[in-house]
Scaffold this motif. Structure first.
Motif, PDB file in Angstrom:
ATOM      1  N   LYS A  14       0.816  -1.192   0.000  1.00  0.00           N
ATOM      2  CA  LYS A  14       0.000   0.000   0.000  1.00  0.00           C
ATOM      3  C   LYS A  14       0.858   1.253   0.000  1.00  0.00           C
ATOM      4  O   LYS A  14       0.571   2.245  -0.696  1.00  0.00           O
ATOM      5  CB  LYS A  14      -0.905  -0.025   1.239  1.00  0.00           C
ATOM      6  CG  LYS A  14      -1.861   1.166   1.303  1.00  0.00           C
ATOM      7  CD  LYS A  14      -2.753   1.046   2.528  1.00  0.00           C
ATOM      8  CE  LYS A  14      -3.722   2.220   2.580  1.00  0.00           C
ATOM      9  NZ  LYS A  14      -4.599   2.144   3.769  1.00  0.00           N
ATOM     10  N   GLU A  15       1.971   1.251   0.771  1.00  0.00           N
ATOM     11  CA  GLU A  15       2.858   2.405   0.837  1.00  0.00           C
ATOM     12  C   GLU A  15       3.523   2.654  -0.528  1.00  0.00           C
ATOM     13  O   GLU A  15       3.688   3.802  -0.982  1.00  0.00           O
ATOM     14  CB  GLU A  15       3.927   2.211   1.911  1.00  0.00           C
ATOM     15  CG  GLU A  15       3.404   2.246   3.339  1.00  0.00           C
ATOM     16  CD  GLU A  15       2.750   0.937   3.741  1.00  0.00           C
ATOM     17  OE1 GLU A  15       2.809  -0.014   2.925  1.00  0.00           O
ATOM     18  OE2 GLU A  15       2.156   0.898   4.820  1.00  0.00           O
ATOM     19  N   GLN A  16       3.891   1.521  -1.218  1.00  0.00           N
ATOM     20  CA  GLN A  16       4.529   1.655  -2.521  1.00  0.00           C
ATOM     21  C   GLN A  16       3.562   2.252  -3.546  1.00  0.00           C
ATOM     22  O   GLN A  16       3.930   3.107  -4.367  1.00  0.00           O
ATOM     23  CB  GLN A  16       5.050   0.312  -2.998  1.00  0.00           C
ATOM     24  CG  GLN A  16       6.252  -0.192  -2.203  1.00  0.00           C
ATOM     25  CD  GLN A  16       6.665  -1.589  -2.600  1.00  0.00           C
ATOM     26  OE1 GLN A  16       5.823  -2.389  -3.048  1.00  0.00           O
ATOM     27  NE2 GLN A  16       7.948  -1.914  -2.405  1.00  0.00           N
ATOM     28  N   ARG A  17       2.307   1.783  -3.522  1.00  0.00           N
ATOM     29  CA  ARG A  17       1.315   2.317  -4.467  1.00  0.00           C
ATOM     30  C   ARG A  17       1.082   3.813  -4.214  1.00  0.00           C
ATOM     31  O   ARG A  17       0.953   4.607  -5.140  1.00  0.00           O
ATOM     32  CB  ARG A  17       0.008   1.531  -4.322  1.00  0.00           C
ATOM     33  CG  ARG A  17       0.085   0.110  -4.905  1.00  0.00           C
ATOM     34  CD  ARG A  17      -1.313  -0.491  -5.065  1.00  0.00           C
ATOM     35  NE  ARG A  17      -2.005  -0.627  -3.802  1.00  0.00           N
ATOM     36  CZ  ARG A  17      -1.924  -1.711  -3.035  1.00  0.00           C
ATOM     37  NH1 ARG A  17      -1.171  -2.742  -3.399  1.00  0.00           N
ATOM     38  NH2 ARG A  17      -2.605  -1.780  -1.889  1.00  0.00           N
ATOM     39  N   THR A  18       1.020   4.168  -2.935  1.00  0.00           N
ATOM     40  CA  THR A  18       0.839   5.595  -2.607  1.00  0.00           C
ATOM     41  C   THR A  18       1.994   6.430  -3.121  1.00  0.00           C
ATOM     42  O   THR A  18       1.819   7.535  -3.668  1.00  0.00           O
ATOM     43  CB  THR A  18       0.710   5.768  -1.091  1.00  0.00           C
ATOM     44  OG1 THR A  18      -0.392   4.968  -0.611  1.00  0.00           O
ATOM     45  CG2 THR A  18       0.464   7.238  -0.733  1.00  0.00           C
ATOM     46  N   PHE A  24       3.739  10.273  -9.840  1.00  0.00           N
ATOM     47  CA  PHE A  24       3.073  10.672 -11.076  1.00  0.00           C
ATOM     48  C   PHE A  24       2.406  12.049 -10.921  1.00  0.00           C
ATOM     49  O   PHE A  24       2.382  12.869 -11.858  1.00  0.00           O
ATOM     50  CB  PHE A  24       2.039   9.619 -11.482  1.00  0.00           C
ATOM     51  CG  PHE A  24       2.638   8.470 -12.249  1.00  0.00           C
ATOM     52  CD1 PHE A  24       3.040   8.631 -13.575  1.00  0.00           C
ATOM     53  CD2 PHE A  24       2.795   7.228 -11.652  1.00  0.00           C
ATOM     54  CE1 PHE A  24       3.587   7.560 -14.269  1.00  0.00           C
ATOM     55  CE2 PHE A  24       3.355   6.168 -12.358  1.00  0.00           C
ATOM     56  CZ  PHE A  24       3.752   6.322 -13.671  1.00  0.00           C
ATOM     57  N   GLY A  25       1.840  12.299  -9.744  1.00  0.00           N
ATOM     58  CA  GLY A  25       1.206  13.594  -9.503  1.00  0.00           C
ATOM     59  C   GLY A  25       2.203  14.745  -9.587  1.00  0.00           C
ATOM     60  O   GLY A  25       1.929  15.809 -10.165  1.00  0.00           O
TER      61      GLY A  25
END
Length: 293
Positions: A14-18, A24-25
């Motif tokens: 989950k931390e990696q996806r965040t 990207f943002g």
């Protein structure tokens, strides 16, 4: 590594996806900033430069006016036109030489028509020069006044003026002229004595303290109406001392004249003299009248 292990390897916490979403943002935000924001440096206005540019039009106008100004011409006796003055008036070398050759014979032109006959100047140039011709009063009495046909209103006489010969003028006569006091009058008379007499009103320019305006006033009331009785210098036999005492010859020039004479023989005319270095060519027409060859 089997297929199941490969799938497990590609799974993110989950931390990696965040973190990936945030990355990207940030990238998209930077792209938008780069696209919409102007990064060119802001140039500060130089107030002095802007002020100078605002005055440039006025400066250009003044320069144009200066170049369009025409030189002021004063009345003059055409018999005493020098090489330089003739050039400024628009005469060719040949036309000036014809006049000088005529004057070397101790002859004078007494009208605009006679001036044209001697110099061969074209009618267009004569029409420009003739309104400024100023001949002695005794010439007008002879009736040689055809040059008066060339009208020039700025110099039209409003009253009758009696011309006095500058060589006969007294201190009292000179003091009557606006701008001349006792000191200046004495300088004029002293200059006349040094020369042995004036041969041209142009020589008054050599008197220290006389402004162009005062000289113009003098030309209204005085003229060389008669050639003075000059004690001419024998240029081919005069000693170094005698040459040095002449107003227009300094010690160095007199020495060069004697040297040139000893190496090249006698001087035949003023044209031989002007070959000498530092000879006052612009005054040659005056000087020649004080010499005998």
């Amino acid at each position: 590594m089997d297929f199941k292990q490969k799938i497990n390897f590609l799974k993110f916490t989950k931390e990696q996806r965040t973190g990936i979403v945030l990355l990207f943002g940030i990238i998209i935000a930077l792209q938008l900033v780069y696209y919409f924001v102007d990064f060119d440096p802001i140039q500060e206005k130089d107030s002095s430069k802007q002020q100078w540019l605002s005055l440039q039009t006025e400066v250009d106008s003044l320069k144009l006016h200066q170049f369009n100004d025409e030189p002021v011409m004063y009345p003059f006796n055409p018999n005493f036109i020098s090489d330089y003055k003739g050039y400024k008036l628009g005469m060719s070398v040949e036309e000036i030489d014809r006049l000088l050759a005529f004057r070397r014979q101790n002859k004078f032109v007494n009208s605009a028509k006679e001036f044209q006959n001697v110099t061969k100047v074209p009618d267009s140039l004569l029409n420009t020069m003739a309104p400024f011709f100023k001949f002695p009063d005794w010439v007008n009495k002879k009736g040689n006044n055809d040059y008066e046909n060339f009208s020039n209103k700025p110099f039209a006489k409003k009253e009758k003026i009696t011309i006095v010969d500058i060589n006969q003028a007294t201190p009292e006569d000179l003091i009557k002229i606006n701008g001349i006091g006792e000191v200046i009058a004495l300088r004029i008379l002293t200059q006349k004595e040094k020369l042995g007499g004036f041969v041209s009103m142009e020589q008054l320019k050599e008197v220290w303290g006389l402004s162009p305006e005062v000289i113009l006033n003098l030309n209204k009331y005085f003229a060389v109406t008669k050639m003075p009785n000059l004690n001419k210098i024998d240029i081919n036999n005069a000693s170094l001392k005698e040459l040095s005492q002449f107003f227009y010859f300094k010690q160095d020039l007199a020495r060069q004249i004697v040297k040139y004479r000893s190496m090249n023989g006698d001087f035949k005319n003023i044209e031989d003299l002007i070959k000498i270095n530092n000879f006052p060519v612009e005054k040659a027409s005056f000087i020649s009248l004080y010499l005998s060859f």
